[in-house]
Design a protein around this motif. Structure first.
Motif, PDB file in Angstrom:
ATOM      1  N   ALA A  34     -53.854 138.483 -11.044  1.00 13.21           N
ATOM      2  CA  ALA A  34     -55.184 137.607 -10.891  1.00 13.21           C
ATOM      3  C   ALA A  34     -55.009 136.938  -9.643  1.00 13.21           C
ATOM      4  CB  ALA A  34     -54.944 136.643 -12.125  1.00 13.21           C
ATOM      5  N   ASP A  35     -53.847 136.467  -9.161  1.00 13.59           N
ATOM      6  CA  ASP A  35     -53.697 136.007  -7.767  1.00 13.59           C
ATOM      7  C   ASP A  35     -54.239 136.916  -6.631  1.00 13.59           C
ATOM      8  OD1 ASP A  35     -52.857 133.650  -8.922  1.00 13.59           O
ATOM      9  OD2 ASP A  35     -50.709 134.092  -8.603  1.00 13.59           O
ATOM     10  N   LYS A  36     -53.868 138.351  -6.677  1.00 12.93           N
ATOM     11  CA  LYS A  36     -54.207 139.179  -5.610  1.00 12.93           C
ATOM     12  C   LYS A  36     -55.986 139.552  -5.723  1.00 12.93           C
ATOM     13  CE  LYS A  36     -53.796 142.882  -3.143  1.00 12.93           C
ATOM     14  NZ  LYS A  36     -53.585 142.774  -1.591  1.00 12.93           N
ATOM     15  N   LEU A  37     -56.557 139.506  -6.964  1.00 15.80           N
ATOM     16  CA  LEU A  37     -57.798 139.649  -7.015  1.00 15.80           C
ATOM     17  C   LEU A  37     -58.691 138.422  -6.879  1.00 15.80           C
ATOM     18  CD1 LEU A  37     -57.898 141.901 -10.183  1.00 15.80           C
ATOM     19  CD2 LEU A  37     -58.388 142.836  -7.778  1.00 15.80           C
ATOM     20  N   PHE A  38     -58.234 137.551  -7.302  1.00 12.43           N
ATOM     21  CA  PHE A  38     -58.754 135.990  -7.223  1.00 12.43           C
ATOM     22  C   PHE A  38     -58.092 134.962  -6.579  1.00 12.43           C
ATOM     23  CE2 PHE A  38     -59.934 138.223 -11.227  1.00 12.43           C
ATOM     24  CZ  PHE A  38     -61.134 138.385 -11.182  1.00 12.43           C
ATOM     25  N   GLU A  39     -58.387 134.947  -5.195  1.00 17.14           N
ATOM     26  CA  GLU A  39     -57.645 134.144  -4.384  1.00 17.14           C
ATOM     27  C   GLU A  39     -58.257 132.598  -4.577  1.00 17.14           C
ATOM     28  OE1 GLU A  39     -58.179 135.402  -0.239  1.00 17.14           O
ATOM     29  OE2 GLU A  39     -56.760 137.271  -0.663  1.00 17.14           O
ATOM     30  N   ARG A  40     -59.378 132.574  -4.924  1.00 13.04           N
ATOM     31  CA  ARG A  40     -60.047 131.009  -5.051  1.00 13.04           C
ATOM     32  C   ARG A  40     -60.961 131.282  -6.261  1.00 13.04           C
ATOM     33  NH1 ARG A  40     -61.604 132.425   0.134  1.00 13.04           N
ATOM     34  NH2 ARG A  40     -60.352 131.519   1.911  1.00 13.04           N
ATOM     35  N   GLY A  41     -60.742 130.135  -7.062  1.00 15.15           N
ATOM     36  CA  GLY A  41     -61.520 129.766  -8.186  1.00 15.15           C
ATOM     37  C   GLY A  41     -60.817 130.443  -9.466  1.00 15.15           C
ATOM     38  N   THR A  42     -61.319 130.308 -10.677  1.00 11.28           N
ATOM     39  CA  THR A  42     -60.658 130.625 -12.018  1.00 11.28           C
ATOM     40  C   THR A  42     -61.292 132.129 -12.083  1.00 11.28           C
ATOM     41  OG1 THR A  42     -60.364 130.310 -14.404  1.00 11.28           O
ATOM     42  CG2 THR A  42     -62.615 129.569 -13.190  1.00 11.28           C
ATOM     43  N   PRO A  43     -60.284 133.100 -12.549  1.00 16.45           N
ATOM     44  CA  PRO A  43     -60.925 134.489 -12.806  1.00 16.45           C
ATOM     45  C   PRO A  43     -61.676 134.594 -13.933  1.00 16.45           C
ATOM     46  CG  PRO A  43     -58.478 134.072 -12.251  1.00 16.45           C
ATOM     47  CD  PRO A  43     -58.936 132.719 -12.699  1.00 16.45           C
ATOM     48  N   LEU A  44     -61.371 133.399 -15.070  1.00 17.50           N
ATOM     49  CA  LEU A  44     -62.119 133.639 -16.373  1.00 17.50           C
ATOM     50  C   LEU A  44     -63.613 133.809 -16.292  1.00 17.50           C
ATOM     51  CD1 LEU A  44     -60.055 130.828 -18.270  1.00 17.50           C
ATOM     52  CD2 LEU A  44     -59.639 133.387 -17.977  1.00 17.50           C
TER      53      LEU A  44
END
Length: 413
Positions: A173-183
């Motif tokens: 999740a940290d790798k794909l989404f550096e900012r904001g919520t992945p949900l």
């Protein structure tokens, strides 16, 4: 002067003399203890790896779920008795077995199925390769002991309908989404769009190797639509506690034999695996580590000890006249012996200190690649080992100095 005071004074004088001798001959002292330095580095790193593996083992086993057994086509223990030519021809597990085991078992609390492979996952322009992608039934989160930090897990209805939803590990999740919520975001798996509905709590690395947070979990039905479910299904059966699990293992074996239609004389065409199997492999690895590392450490320390003994003979010869003068003014034989023993021990401790100074940064580097942890007991053991090497290999030169004739020593040029 009392014997105790004389002993204390002799110890202090011997220490000052030995430190002065080491100061004068710095290069010779360091080169002499080179093998001791190598030996201490080896024994320290060996213990650091062993301690690291022990500390990580229970944590890693918890990642596989508590009181869980796994039913698969092949055993985990791939020792010398591993019959791969037989195991590869076994019939695959089937998804239907989940309900059959759950209905037939009196002891199991949960049953789940998992199938997995490596995949590339993308979000917009960011992609991550080699992700552990698992297709699971809804109860997988219970059998694996997984909790979500954000969002939720998928429901039984979502699994039944094959909804394209996914739960991600923290690292992914940290790798794909550096900012904001992945949900609620859409990611692509094998060209298919999946909605992120949850983020798992961080777990760490399994035995210091595989990152358990670098994974994505999807319903097994949608996984099957994309990749198929013809092979690789793993069944997990969870029990309320360890005592029930021991009895439950035999129950599950009987249920599986009935499901597979095996006769009483036929051998199992499946394997029941337990996380404890890793313990035997861990102990086997540690035994090999201790044998090889211990042999190399002992060889290094023996060679280093011989070098110390040789230098001590040189030191005794160089200070023969000094020994004669000390004896002439009343020094006892044991004081001479004690002085040179202190010098040998201090020289070995110097090698130990340098070895520990080298080992610490190396252990930090090793911990990034595997698992290593230095504790105070290792440091304490290293100092004892160095002291013993100094005492054993320094005794003969020290004894020779103590027994030398003072008159002959005074005549020595």
């Amino acid at each position: 002067m009392s014997r105790l005071n004389r002993f204390i004074n002799s110890s202090w004088e011997g220490l000052k003399i030995s430190l002065n001798a080491l100061r004068i001959n710095k290069t010779r002292s360091v080169l002499t203890t080179l093998c001791i330095i190598i030996g201490i580095v080896m024994v320290t790193l060996m213990n650091a790896v062993s301690n690291g593996m022990d500390s990580e083992f229970d944590k890693s086993m918890a990642m596989m779920g508590q009181n869980v057994i796994y039913v698969e086509t092949q055993p985990w223990n791939r020792g010398p008795d591993y019959k791969w030519w037989e195991y590869r021809n076994r019939r695959d597990m089937k998804l239907d077995y989940v309900e059959e085991i759950k209905e037939a078992s009196r002891l199991a609390s949960e049953v789940s199925a998992t199938v997995a492979q490596s995949a590339t996952i993308r979000y917009k322009d960011t992609s991550t390769e080699g992700v552990f992608l698992a297709g699971v039934t809804q109860k997988y989160f219970d059998t694996a002991g997984l909790d979500v930090e954000q969002g939720r897990v998928f429901t039984t209805e979502e699994v039944r309908r094959g909804q394209k939803v996914t739960v991600l590990g923290a690292t992914l999740a940290d790798k794909l989404f550096e900012r904001g919520t992945p949900l609620g975001k859409e990611i692509r798996i094998s060209g298919q769009e999946f909605t992120v509905i949850g983020i798992l709590e961080k777990q760490g690395k399994f035995l210091g190797l595989a990152d358990m947070d670098r994974r994505a979990i999807t319903p097994i039905t949608v996984y099957g639509q994309i990749y198929g479910l013809r092979s690789g299904i793993q069944l997990a059966v969870k029990f309320p506690n360890e005592e029930i699990m021991k009895e439950g293992e035999y129950e599950v074996e009987g249920i599986m034999r009935r499901i597979r239609g095996l006769e009483a004389t036929e051998e199992n065409d499946f394997s029941i695996n337990k996380p404890q199997a890793f313990k035997a492999q861990l102990e086997s690895f540690k035994t090999g580590l201790y044998i090889v590392g211990g042999a190399l450490t002992a060889l290094s320390l023996i060679i280093g000890g011989i070098g110390v003994m040789n230098i001590m003979f040189v030191s005794v010869r160089e200070r023969t006249k000094e020994i004669g003068i000390r004896k002439a003014v009343g020094a006892k034989a044991w004081e001479i012996l004690y002085q040179f023993l202190i010098e040998a021990v201090v020289m070995c401790l110097l090698g130990g200190l340098i070895g520990l100074a080298i080992s610490y940064p190396l252990s930090l580097l090793l911990n990034q690649l595997f698992i290593a942890s230095i504790d105070l007991s290792v440091v304490f053991s290293a100092f004892i080992l160095c002291s013993l090497v100094g005492l054993v290999f320094g005794f003969i030169p020290a004894y020779k100095a103590a027994k030398s004739d003072p008159i002959e020593s005074l005549r020595y040029e």
